[in-house]
Structures are given as structure tokens and as C-alpha cells.
Enzyme design. Structure first.
Site, PDB file in Angstrom:
ATOM      1  N   TYR A 150     -20.952  14.034 -29.530  1.00 34.76           N
ATOM      2  CA  TYR A 150     -20.264  12.909 -28.869  1.00 34.76           C
ATOM      3  C   TYR A 150     -21.256  11.791 -28.540  1.00 34.76           C
ATOM      4  O   TYR A 150     -20.998  10.612 -28.784  1.00 34.76           O
ATOM      5  CB  TYR A 150     -19.593  13.439 -27.602  1.00 34.76           C
ATOM      6  N   LYS A 154     -21.194   7.943 -29.913  1.00 36.61           N
ATOM      7  CA  LYS A 154     -21.040   6.799 -29.005  1.00 36.61           C
ATOM      8  C   LYS A 154     -22.270   5.892 -29.047  1.00 36.61           C
ATOM      9  O   LYS A 154     -22.157   4.670 -28.872  1.00 36.61           O
ATOM     10  CB  LYS A 154     -20.769   7.288 -27.573  1.00 36.61           C
ATOM     11  N   ILE A 183     -13.875   8.470 -16.233  1.00 36.01           N
ATOM     12  CA  ILE A 183     -12.540   7.923 -15.962  1.00 36.01           C
ATOM     13  C   ILE A 183     -11.549   9.092 -15.955  1.00 36.01           C
ATOM     14  O   ILE A 183     -11.622   9.977 -16.810  1.00 36.01           O
ATOM     15  CB  ILE A 183     -12.121   6.892 -17.053  1.00 36.01           C
TER      16      ILE A 183
HETATM   17  P1  NAD Z   1      -7.511  10.857 -24.490  1.00 35.48           P
HETATM   18  O1  NAD Z   1      -7.827  12.173 -25.097  1.00 35.48           O
HETATM   19  O2  NAD Z   1      -6.535  10.795 -23.365  1.00 35.48           O
HETATM   20  O3  NAD Z   1      -7.043   9.823 -25.614  1.00 35.48           O
HETATM   21  C1  NAD Z   1      -7.653   9.731 -26.877  1.00 35.48           C
HETATM   22  C2  NAD Z   1      -6.612   9.249 -27.861  1.00 35.48           C
HETATM   23  O4  NAD Z   1      -7.205   9.125 -29.166  1.00 35.48           O
HETATM   24  C3  NAD Z   1      -5.437  10.231 -28.010  1.00 35.48           C
HETATM   25  O5  NAD Z   1      -4.235   9.507 -27.937  1.00 35.48           O
HETATM   26  C4  NAD Z   1      -5.628  10.820 -29.399  1.00 35.48           C
HETATM   27  O6  NAD Z   1      -4.419  11.195 -30.037  1.00 35.48           O
HETATM   28  C5  NAD Z   1      -6.275   9.641 -30.120  1.00 35.48           C
HETATM   29  N1  NAD Z   1      -6.968  10.055 -31.350  1.00 35.48           N
HETATM   30  C6  NAD Z   1      -7.876  11.047 -31.485  1.00 35.48           C
HETATM   31  N2  NAD Z   1      -8.257  11.142 -32.766  1.00 35.48           N
HETATM   32  C7  NAD Z   1      -7.568  10.183 -33.450  1.00 35.48           C
HETATM   33  C8  NAD Z   1      -7.530   9.803 -34.821  1.00 35.48           C
HETATM   34  N3  NAD Z   1      -8.283  10.421 -35.746  1.00 35.48           N
HETATM   35  N4  NAD Z   1      -6.722   8.767 -35.185  1.00 35.48           N
HETATM   36  C9  NAD Z   1      -5.949   8.135 -34.259  1.00 35.48           C
HETATM   37  N5  NAD Z   1      -5.943   8.475 -32.959  1.00 35.48           N
HETATM   38  C10 NAD Z   1      -6.741   9.489 -32.558  1.00 35.48           C
HETATM   39  O7  NAD Z   1      -8.920  10.266 -24.035  1.00 35.48           O
HETATM   40  P2  NAD Z   1      -9.316   8.998 -23.139  1.00 35.48           P
HETATM   41  O8  NAD Z   1     -10.071   9.526 -21.977  1.00 35.48           O
HETATM   42  O9  NAD Z   1      -8.175   8.083 -22.938  1.00 35.48           O
HETATM   43  O10 NAD Z   1     -10.398   8.318 -24.110  1.00 35.48           O
HETATM   44  C11 NAD Z   1     -10.202   7.089 -24.798  1.00 35.48           C
HETATM   45  C12 NAD Z   1     -11.561   6.602 -25.306  1.00 35.48           C
HETATM   46  O11 NAD Z   1     -12.430   6.373 -24.188  1.00 35.48           O
HETATM   47  C13 NAD Z   1     -12.284   7.614 -26.199  1.00 35.48           C
HETATM   48  O12 NAD Z   1     -12.940   6.936 -27.236  1.00 35.48           O
HETATM   49  C14 NAD Z   1     -13.288   8.241 -25.253  1.00 35.48           C
HETATM   50  O13 NAD Z   1     -14.399   8.761 -25.935  1.00 35.48           O
HETATM   51  C15 NAD Z   1     -13.652   7.049 -24.374  1.00 35.48           C
HETATM   52  N6  NAD Z   1     -14.229   7.416 -23.087  1.00 35.48           N
HETATM   53  C16 NAD Z   1     -13.511   8.108 -22.146  1.00 35.48           C
HETATM   54  C17 NAD Z   1     -14.113   8.414 -20.932  1.00 35.48           C
HETATM   55  C18 NAD Z   1     -13.388   9.170 -19.861  1.00 35.48           C
HETATM   56  O14 NAD Z   1     -14.007   9.442 -18.812  1.00 35.48           O
HETATM   57  N7  NAD Z   1     -12.118   9.489 -19.997  1.00 35.48           N
HETATM   58  C19 NAD Z   1     -15.434   8.046 -20.690  1.00 35.48           C
HETATM   59  C20 NAD Z   1     -16.127   7.351 -21.676  1.00 35.48           C
HETATM   60  C21 NAD Z   1     -15.509   7.027 -22.860  1.00 35.48           C
END
Ligand code: NAD
Length: 241
Positions: A150, A154, A183
Site C-alpha cells: 500500500y 501511494k 479517516i
Molecule cells: P473504501 O474501501 O470505503 O472505498 C474504496 C472504493 O474503491 C470502494 O468503493 C471500492 O469498490 C472501490 N474500488 C476498489 N478497487 C476498485 C477498482 N479496481 N475499480 C473501481 N473501483 C474500485 O475506502 P476509503 O477509505 O473510502 O478509501 C478511498 C481512498 O482513500 C482510497 O484510495 C484509500 O487508499 C484512500 N485513503 C483512505 C484513508 C482512510 O483513512 N480511510 C486514508 C488514506 C487514504
């Protein structure tokens, strides 16, 4: 004419919050999803003042990303903002990490963003305008135990953001990244209270972020015409450059 935004992985979590933010601003919204899309979601966006459609595509597949961009252009006539949000985790310690665990995270988080930018950039170049925002993570800046795959994806996104920004700058296209800290979403729900409490100790603001914090920053970056190649940390002060 309203502008068009494509948000990948927008059926839930941060992607959904971003799509809702653009709906409030009256955008045409392309809600990309991979599994299912709750029907009420498009309705909610339309009620907020946007015009939303859902398009199913796995962004890690080059051809599916291409059709996604083509369908958006065909439906709304332009692609003004691209938000590469789709992302997954598949955690394991390096000593135990399987090749497939590494590959699938890179394919979605890093190659997925490449696929989307690769196909959106000709459209934006023709328009001589556009904004690309990649959702990275503070983990790409400082690393994290159990997340070699990961963190690499990133961190790779940050390099991709800067190279894309340089390549497209003269044509009025910006490319930036946001790096969320912790988040509250499904992605982080799975962590134990012990891990969460440990994380809180490193957040000067003393609480986790919410999805709206990310959505507002993404919208702000999409509007700016003179910010490009930057990484905006949204993390309650966790990482200070
Ligand atoms: P989440 O798991 O709730 O949502 C991720 C979404 O991406 C899901 O809807 C999933 O179906 C979709 N997805 C996954 N693979 C896919 C593909 N191949 N094609 C199309 N869609 C796909 O996660 P989240 O927490 O909402 O994360 C959203 C983004 O934010 C991600 O890139 C994650 O790495 C990043 N992020 C999240 C956090 C956190 O604390 N939640 C922190 C840093 C970064």
C-alpha cells in the site's frame, strides 16, 4: 454548461463524499463503481443539484478505464475533473506478503490511476483544461508496518502526480494529490481499538478525520488554476513537512 467530474470507486466512503461535494456544486457526476451501486445514491446527487450517472468499471483494467472515459465524454461532452480515489488494502508483513497481495494493490491503486490519467489526458489536452486529483495517503510519505504494498502504491502515486503535472502544465491542466491521514471509513473500520488508540497518539488534533474534510479539499484543488504538482496532507497534523 455544467462541468463534468469522474470519481473512481465512488459508491461509498471517501469517493462517495467527493461525488456528493461536486453534486452540491452543480456538476455532472460520473460515479464509477466496481461491485454494486445503491440506486438512491444517484438520486441523492440529483437532488443536491448535480446530474449523476453510474458507470461500472474495474479501473485496474486498461480497456475498462478507456471505456469509462469514453462513456463519460459521450454522455456529458467533456471531462473537466478526474478524481482517482479507487483504492484497496491487503496488509501483511513483508516476510509473509504473497506476490499476489503485492500485485493486486499496485494494480488497483497505482496502475488504476495510470489507466485513468492515460485515457483522460487526450480529452483534457484537446479541451486545454482539466484538473486531476489523486488520492494518495500519509502512508505513502511515512510508511506503515504491514503495508509495504500500500505504501509503495501511494508513494508511487505522488511521483505520478508530479510527473503528470509537469507534462500537462502548459496546456492548462493541473494534477495534485491529497494525502489523507486516518479517516473514518470501511477501510479503517476493520482496525482494532488498540491500533486506533496508538494512531490517535500521533495526531496533534486528537481525533480522526471525516470524509467531508477530504471532499472539500479535493473540490478546492479542482478549482485552483495555479496549484499543480502538490501533495496536500489532510491528517490533523500527523505529518508535517
Ligand atoms: P473504501 O474501501 O470505503 O472505498 C474504496 C472504493 O474503491 C470502494 O468503493 C471500492 O469498490 C472501490 N474500488 C476498489 N478497487 C476498485 C477498482 N479496481 N475499480 C473501481 N473501483 C474500485 O475506502 P476509503 O477509505 O473510502 O478509501 C478511498 C481512498 O482513500 C482510497 O484510495 C484509500 O487508499 C484512500 N485513503 C483512505 C484513508 C482512510 O483513512 N480511510 C486514508 C488514506 C487514504
Amino acid at each position: 454548461m455544467p462541468k463534468t467530474v469522474i470519481v473512481t470507486g465512488a459508491s461509498k466512503g471517501i469517493g462517495k463524499a467527493i461525488a456528493l461535494e461536486f453534486a452540491q456544486k452543480g456538476y455532472n457526476i460520473v460515479v464509477n463503481y466496481r461491485g454494486g451501486l445503491p440506486v438512491e445514491l444517484l438520486e441523492e446527487m440529483n437532488q443536491l443539484g448535480g446530474s449523476a450517472i453510474g458507470i461500472k468499471a474495474d479501473v485496474s483494467k486498461f480497456d475498462e478505464a478507456k471505456s469509462l472515459i469514453e462513456s463519460a465524454k459521450e454522455k456529458f461532452g467533456s471531462v473537466d475533473v478526474l478524481v482517482n480515489n479507487a483504492g484497496i488494502t491487503c496488509d501483511n508483513l513483508i516476510l509473509r506478503m504473497k506476490e499476489e497481495e503485492f500485485d493486486k494493490v499496485i494494480e488497483t491503486n497505482l496502475k488504476g490511476a495510470f489507466n485513468m490519467i492515460r485515457h483522460a489526458s487526450p480529452v483534457m489536452l484537446k479541451q486545454k483544461s482539466g484538473a486531476i486529483i489523486n488520492i494518495s495517503s500519509v502512508v505513502g510519505l511515512i510508511g506503515n508496518i504491514g503495508q509495504v504494498n500500500y505504501a509503495a502504491s501511494k508513494a508511487g502515486l505522488i511521483g505520478m502526480t508530479k510527473a503528470t503535472a509537469r507534462e500537462l502544465a502548459t496546456r492548462g491542466i493541473t494534477c495534485n494529490a491529497v494525502a489523507p491521514g486516518f479517516i473514518d471509513t470501511d477501510m479503517t473500520k476493520v482496525l482494532s481499538d488498540t491500533v486506533k488508540n496508538k494512531m490517535l497518539e500521533n495526531i496533534p488534533m486528537g481525533h480522526f478525520g471525516n470524509m467531508k474534510d477530504i471532499a472539500e479539499a479535493v473540490y478546492f484543488l479542482s478549482e485552483s488554476r495555479y496549484i499543480t504538482g502538490q501533495v496536500l496532507n489532510i491528517d490533523g497534523g500527523m505529518v508535517m513537512n
